[in-house]
Design an enzyme around this catalytic site. Structure first.
Site, short mmCIF file in Angstrom:
data_model
loop_
_atom_site.label_atom_id
_atom_site.label_comp_id
_atom_site.label_asym_id
_atom_site.label_seq_id
_atom_site.Cartn_x
_atom_site.Cartn_y
_atom_site.Cartn_z
N GLU A 260 0.82 -1.21 0.00
CA GLU A 260 0.00 0.00 0.00
C GLU A 260 0.86 1.27 0.00
O GLU A 260 0.65 2.20 0.77
CB GLU A 260 -0.96 -0.01 1.19
N ASP A 334 -8.12 -9.07 4.17
CA ASP A 334 -7.88 -7.93 5.06
C ASP A 334 -8.91 -7.82 6.18
O ASP A 334 -9.79 -6.96 6.11
CB ASP A 334 -7.89 -6.63 4.22
N GLU A 362 -12.43 -2.25 12.15
CA GLU A 362 -12.49 -1.50 10.89
C GLU A 362 -13.63 -1.98 9.99
O GLU A 362 -14.30 -1.18 9.35
CB GLU A 362 -11.15 -1.65 10.17
C1 GCV Z 1 -2.33 0.44 8.38
C2 GCV Z 1 -6.00 -2.12 5.65
C3 GCV Z 1 -6.38 -0.83 6.32
C4 GCV Z 1 -5.23 0.16 6.35
C5 GCV Z 1 -4.05 -0.53 7.03
C6 GCV Z 1 -3.70 -1.78 6.24
C7 GCV Z 1 -2.56 -2.57 6.85
O1 GCV Z 1 -5.80 -1.94 4.28
O2 GCV Z 1 -7.49 -0.29 5.67
O3 GCV Z 1 -5.64 1.29 7.07
O4 GCV Z 1 -2.94 0.32 7.12
O5 GCV Z 1 -4.82 -2.62 6.21
O6 GCV Z 1 -2.86 -3.54 7.53
O7 GCV Z 1 -1.41 -2.23 6.64
#
Ligand code: GCV
Length: 661
Positions: A260, A334, A362
């Site tokens: 990411e 995720d 989340e």
């Molecule tokens: C810390 C998901 C979340 C992101 C997070 C990512 C990760 O994509 O939406 O906010 O980033 O996981 O675990 O690195």
């Protein structure tokens, strides 16, 4: 007993706490007992197993290891005492908390005899806390760490945080976000981290930091962060030396690399093992560990996102240094309300692995929805890997991490029931064989007291709650149908985000004929990453566990489900069930109004109201969208959605909490 330092004497019962040898940790254990049990049921001795007082007892504590404890009624001299012992001070501390738990649950210490050692050596919280005080995916207010006033002011809540963690056996905490800023490794921030480490140390908790892979460029002025460059390795070595001068028991680095948008070794054509091992070499002289995340997926890789981490990490098995732990999310995508377990568990036999769970919710309704995650953690930990006879995911783990749900909110976790998720994570990290039901009862008693009606009702609510969220957000293995960025609320129609795998339509693949992601050999063949016995069960929809049906198969809406109804009708029924379950929880909670304190009752009641409204929203928006594709009517008795699809699509939530910034 002349040598005993008697720290407390309860004048009411005459019981006392005896401590043959004091230390900052054992003093804290004694203080916990004193604070929580003003009327001790009997005299308690807190002593490490090498105390001379215990010599005559002939206790065999070898199986307890460094952290395990033994609590037993013994006679010392001519007196009966409850002995809390272990092979280290922190073991005694854990034993003291176990004694408290036991007394709270059973209200007695008669014939007490408990021995317990942790199944997983490293039990970490991962905070996604930013230096500006915000928390990524945090729904409990600002970060607990007040970077502005540290290191001068040590908020008493830091101590309470450590107490809470020690009470459930957490022994490490990563202070900052995996989406890391290099500044967290500068001298001022290291001094702040050191102040926190000083608070946590007596509670057996080591501090870890995330490491931004490009820090040698950003802080060191180097031209590269290539892990094979000696100047880069030297920069990290010097940084590690600097950290250990301030924090002698520093745990190590947690790294999100080439994921990411984060920098990493792949930027230089080096592998994840090259990157992890370079950092591991810097920490090795000090006894530190690198926790390297396997959460990687790339838009340059057109294969199924669910396959990418395995494809990249499995070939590296055996190539990681022995002070590297590869941290794998519980499922291959995720932190969805339900995922099958990640295929890397059991498949990397020559690599130490950590499982990463998300305690913060989340994808399960943020802080407001009641979703007890004990069953989610338990389900993953108990899943057979198929890679060795009887091997479960839990058995493959050298570490376990939970993405924390803690913030500065008065109730710490955004709601009373969210505290149960922090609690359940710690309890299962210590003993993955505990049942989530046992943990729910234990938590309820310690939170609301021993009123049997409260315990039974709260436990029943908790146990149905996660499945309710699965039902109203994505039954039968549907996943990642959330609104973009903030992940609040439904967005199954979203198809225009830059990267294909960011879009919900990528995951459900619904059209006029059917729904689901074909991950069998005729599709992405993600099932081929599992052990053959597991893959065989996933290959055909008739024998795939129904909760994963649409995760692994694309099926016609008319597909006949066991019992004869069509897939469409079964899907609608599950959405309806999810909504009904929330209504049922509300009714159950209402029965406790006179039995729970007004403040916690009212907040939970209001939150259940929000959840009921949002469960209905999820159900209505999802069904409206599916119907726009399949043009099927709702089965008889299922109420029509409140709005049309355009209305659901128009909803915007610019200030939803927790989104990255
Ligand atoms: C810390 C998901 C979340 C992101 C997070 C990512 C990760 O994509 O939406 O906010 O980033 O996981 O675990 O690195």
């Amino acid at each position: 007993m002349a040598t005993l330092a008697c720290l407390a004497a309860d004048t009411a019962s005459g019981a006392e706490i005896e401590v043959p040898r004091r230390s900052s940790t054992i003093d804290r254990a004694a203080a916990e007992l004193r604070r929580s049990l003003p009327h001790l049921p009997a005299a308690v001795m807190l002593a490490t197993s090498n105390a001379s007082h215990l010599a005559l007892l002939d206790l065999d504590t070898r199986a307890l290891g460094h952290e395990g404890y033994l609590i037993r009624e013994v006679r010392i001299g001519n007196r009966a005492v409850i002995l809390v012992t272990g092979n280290s001070d922190v073991a005694v501390l854990y034993g003291a908390f176990a004694l408290l738990r036991h007394v709270r649950a059973s209200e007695s210490t008669a014939a007490i005899n408990i021995a317990s050692a942790p199944a997983i050596p490293l039990r970490l919280l991962n905070h996604w806390d930013n230096l500006d005080g915000s928390v990524e995916r945090g729904y409990a207010g600002q970060s607990l760490w007040d970077w502005w006033t540290l290191p001068d002011f040590k908020d008493p809540r830091y101590d309470d945080y450590a107490r809470a963690n020690a009470s459930i056996g957490i022994n490490g905490t990563v202070l900052n976000n995996v989406n890391a800023k290099a500044e967290s490794l500068t001298a001022p921030y290291l001094a702040k981290a050191a102040a926190l480490a000083d608070v946590f140390r007596p509670w057996g908790i080591r501090v870890y930091l995330t490491a931004r892979f490009s820090a040698p460029i950003e802080l060191g002025g180097l031209k590269t962060a290539d892990p094979r460059d000696p100047a880069v390795a030297a920069w990290w070595q010097a940084k590690a030396d600097e950290i250990y001068r301030l924090i002698p028991d520093f745990g190590g680095f947690l790294v999100k690399a080439n994921s990411e948008g984060q920098p990493g070794p792949r930027d230089y054509g080096a592998s994840h093992a090259d990157g992890a091992n370079m950092l591991a070499a810097a920490l090795r002289p000090h006894g530190g560990t690198v926790v390297w995340r396997a959460f990687v997926y790339a838009d340059t890789d057109p294969t199924d996102r669910a396959k990418q981490a395995y494809s990249e990490f499995r070939p590296l098995d055996g190539k990681f240094a022995d002070n590297v732990i590869v941290q794998v999310k519980n499922g291959p995508i995720d932190f969805q309300p339900r995922e099958p377990v990640h295929p890397l568990f059991g498949a990397m036999r020559r690599t130490r692995l950590a499982a990463e769970f998300q305690i913060t919710k989340e994808y399960l309704g943020f802080a407001t929805h009641l979703a007890y995650l004990g069953p989610l953690f338990e389900e993953a930990l108990d899943t057979p890997t198929g890679q060795a006879p009887g091997q479960t995911v839990a058995a493959t783990l050298g570490a376990i991490s939970g993405v924390a749900n803690i913030g500065r909110d008065r109730d710490w976790a955004g709601s009373t029931f969210n505290q149960a998720n922090w609690y359940a994570f710690g309890r299962l990290a210590w003993d993955p064989k505990l049942s989530s039901q046992t943990i729910a009862r234990e938590w309820s008693r310690q939170t609301f007291g021993n009123d049997a009606q409260v315990t039974d009702t709260v436990t029943a609510m908790m146990l149905r709650s996660r499945e309710a969220v699965v039902d109203y957000t994505g039954p039968f293995g549907l996943a990642h149908l959330f609104g973009p960025d903030h992940h609040y609320g439904p967005g199954p129609w979203i198809a225009d985000l830059k990267r294909p795998e960011w879009n919900p339509v990528y995951y459900h693949r619904a059209d006029s004929d059917g729904i689901g992601f074909d991950r069998t050999a005729s599709g992405s063949n993600a099932i081929g990453q599992y052990a053959p016995t597991i893959a065989a069960r996933l290959a055909r929809p008739e024998i795939t566990p129904p909760q994963f049906l649409l995760w692994f198969h694309h099926l016609p809406w008319t597909y006949p489900m066991p019992g004869g109804e069509t897939l469409w009708s079964a899907v609608v029924r599950r959405y309806d069930h999810g909504v009904a379950e929330v209504e049922a929880m509300r009714k159950q909670w209402a029965t406790l109004k006179s039995r729970v304190d007004a403040e916690r009752w009212a907040k939970t009641d209001a939150y259940l109201g929000i959840q009921a409204r949002e469960a209905r929203w999820w159900r209505d928006a999802s069904l409206t969208y599916w119907m726009s594709l399949n043009h099927l009517p709702l089965p008889a008795g299922s109420p029509p959605p409140a709005h049309d699809l355009a209305w659901y699509k128009q909803q915007r939530f610019p200030f939803a909490p927790g989104a990255p910034h």
